[in-house]
Design a protein around this motif. Structure first.
Motif, mmCIF file in Angstrom:
data_model
loop_
_atom_site.group_PDB
_atom_site.id
_atom_site.type_symbol
_atom_site.label_atom_id
_atom_site.label_comp_id
_atom_site.label_asym_id
_atom_site.label_seq_id
_atom_site.Cartn_x
_atom_site.Cartn_y
_atom_site.Cartn_z
ATOM 1 N N THR A 1 11.165 8.806 13.579
ATOM 2 C CA THR A 1 10.536 8.697 12.260
ATOM 3 C C THR A 1 9.794 7.378 12.111
ATOM 4 O OG1 THR A 1 12.191 10.125 11.221
ATOM 5 C CG2 THR A 1 10.975 8.639 9.763
ATOM 6 N N LEU A 2 10.431 6.287 12.530
ATOM 7 C CA LEU A 2 9.802 4.968 12.464
ATOM 8 C C LEU A 2 8.500 4.952 13.256
ATOM 9 C CD1 LEU A 2 9.775 1.847 12.011
ATOM 10 C CD2 LEU A 2 11.137 1.670 14.090
ATOM 11 N N LEU A 3 8.538 5.441 14.481
ATOM 12 C CA LEU A 3 7.355 5.405 15.328
ATOM 13 C C LEU A 3 6.243 6.299 14.794
ATOM 14 C CD1 LEU A 3 9.097 5.418 18.827
ATOM 15 C CD2 LEU A 3 8.019 3.472 17.675
ATOM 16 N N HIS A 4 6.598 7.476 14.307
ATOM 17 C CA HIS A 4 5.576 8.383 13.787
ATOM 18 C C HIS A 4 4.950 7.832 12.500
ATOM 19 C CE1 HIS A 4 7.204 12.131 16.120
ATOM 20 N NE2 HIS A 4 6.739 11.185 16.906
ATOM 21 N N LYS A 5 5.767 7.221 11.642
ATOM 22 C CA LYS A 5 5.210 6.587 10.439
ATOM 23 C C LYS A 5 4.265 5.447 10.812
ATOM 24 C CE LYS A 5 7.660 5.623 6.814
ATOM 25 N NZ LYS A 5 8.754 5.094 5.957
ATOM 26 N N ALA A 6 4.657 4.677 11.830
ATOM 27 C CA ALA A 6 3.820 3.561 12.266
ATOM 28 C C ALA A 6 2.490 4.057 12.808
ATOM 29 C CB ALA A 6 4.556 2.745 13.320
ATOM 30 N N ILE A 7 2.529 5.122 13.604
ATOM 31 C CA ILE A 7 1.291 5.681 14.154
ATOM 32 C C ILE A 7 0.387 6.177 13.033
ATOM 33 C CG2 ILE A 7 0.348 7.609 15.501
ATOM 34 C CD1 ILE A 7 2.845 7.226 17.363
ATOM 35 N N ASP A 8 0.967 6.891 12.076
ATOM 36 C CA ASP A 8 0.168 7.372 10.941
ATOM 37 C C ASP A 8 -0.481 6.208 10.200
ATOM 38 O OD1 ASP A 8 0.861 9.978 11.540
ATOM 39 O OD2 ASP A 8 2.430 10.110 10.007
ATOM 40 N N ALA A 9 0.257 5.104 10.055
ATOM 41 C CA ALA A 9 -0.253 3.959 9.302
ATOM 42 C C ALA A 9 -1.395 3.260 10.031
ATOM 43 C CB ALA A 9 0.878 2.971 9.022
ATOM 44 N N LEU B 1 0.812 -1.220 0.000
ATOM 45 C CA LEU B 1 0.000 0.000 0.000
ATOM 46 C C LEU B 1 0.842 1.265 0.000
ATOM 47 C CD1 LEU B 1 -2.973 -0.759 2.426
ATOM 48 C CD2 LEU B 1 -3.061 -0.396 -0.037
ATOM 49 N N ARG B 2 1.704 1.408 0.993
ATOM 50 C CA ARG B 2 2.568 2.584 1.079
ATOM 51 C C ARG B 2 4.012 2.170 1.284
ATOM 52 N NH1 ARG B 2 -2.043 3.693 3.746
ATOM 53 N NH2 ARG B 2 -1.207 2.697 5.615
ATOM 54 N N GLY B 3 4.273 0.902 1.142
ATOM 55 C CA GLY B 3 5.594 0.401 1.489
ATOM 56 C C GLY B 3 5.643 0.180 2.990
ATOM 57 N N PRO B 4 6.439 -0.760 3.441
ATOM 58 C CA PRO B 4 6.486 -1.038 4.872
ATOM 59 C C PRO B 4 7.042 0.143 5.654
ATOM 60 C CG PRO B 4 8.218 -2.232 3.703
ATOM 61 C CD PRO B 4 7.348 -1.605 2.661
ATOM 62 N N VAL B 5 6.377 0.483 6.757
ATOM 63 C CA VAL B 5 6.805 1.646 7.542
ATOM 64 C C VAL B 5 8.182 1.429 8.155
ATOM 65 C CG1 VAL B 5 4.455 2.367 8.079
ATOM 66 C CG2 VAL B 5 5.651 0.856 9.660
ATOM 67 N N TRP B 6 8.557 0.160 8.321
ATOM 68 C CA TRP B 6 9.858 -0.091 8.957
ATOM 69 C C TRP B 6 11.021 -0.008 7.974
ATOM 70 C CZ3 TRP B 6 5.898 -3.637 8.536
ATOM 71 C CH2 TRP B 6 6.063 -4.624 7.588
#
Length: 198
Positions: free
Chosen positions: A92-100, A73-78
């Protein structure tokens, strides 16, 4: 588009295979593998069971394709690139994960982080595949963290971060807000700072 023939009274017509995968992905994402029956799938997609089996081989086959669709969908957040500092990269990792996990365009939670944590013995193989995806997630995070840490410390921190990501997924599914999840990420960053400068 990849069309699959299904038969109804009045003659054959087609259903959109890509759309069927999207529908199945949403159902599995929202309810889990065992929470979605074959009847749920055929009713939502609008296809008879023989046509679903012809197109995907089995419910498990459709689930695997739905996972691949989700994964892309958006590529893996990790899959993150190292930034200037370890702290910024983890943030950045955590914020991307929260957004996802709270993205209104999708369902709450993460199909991979919290998928098939528990299941019946008949689905053990699928559960192993999900566990392998989580292992891949951990290894990719560790590889990024090795820009600042030795291998053992990178793996240890990556395992901790995967546990945090799984927790964020479950809390998002349970209805936690962005602000509440950001409080979790803030605590993780604060702990990381304390560890770095202790």
């Amino acid at each position: 588009m990849d069309k699959v023939v299904k038969t109804r009274r009045g003659g054959p017509r087609t259903f959109d295979r890509d759309e069927a995968i999207d529908i199945a992905m949403r159902l599995f994402w929202r309810h889990g593998y065992e929470g979605v029956s074959l009847n749920d799938l055929t009713a939502a997609i609008g296809v008879a069971p023989p046509s679903l089996y012809s197109a995907f081989g089995s419910k498990a086959g459709l689930y695997r394709e739905a996972l691949e669709r989700y994964f892309g969908l958006r590529g893996p957040v990790w899959d993150i690139k190292p930034t200037t500092t370890l702290q910024e990269t983890v943030e950045t990792l955590l914020h991307k994960a929260i957004d996802a996990v709270i993205d209104p365009a999708g369902e709450r939670g993460c199909m991979i982080s919290s998928g098939m944590i528990q299941c019946g013995p008949d689905h053990a193989e699928l559960a192993r595949e999900l566990a392998e995806r989580r292992d891949t997630m951990r290894d990719m995070i560790a590889a990024t963290l090795e820009h600042w840490l030795d291998r053992d410390h990178a793996l240890s921190l990556a395992r901790y971060l995967v546990a945090v990501l799984q927790g964020l997924s479950v809390q998002a599914y349970d209805g936690a807000s962005r602000e509440e999840l950001r409080q979790v990420s803030d605590e993780v960053i604060a702990g990381l700072k304390a560890r770095m400068f202790s």
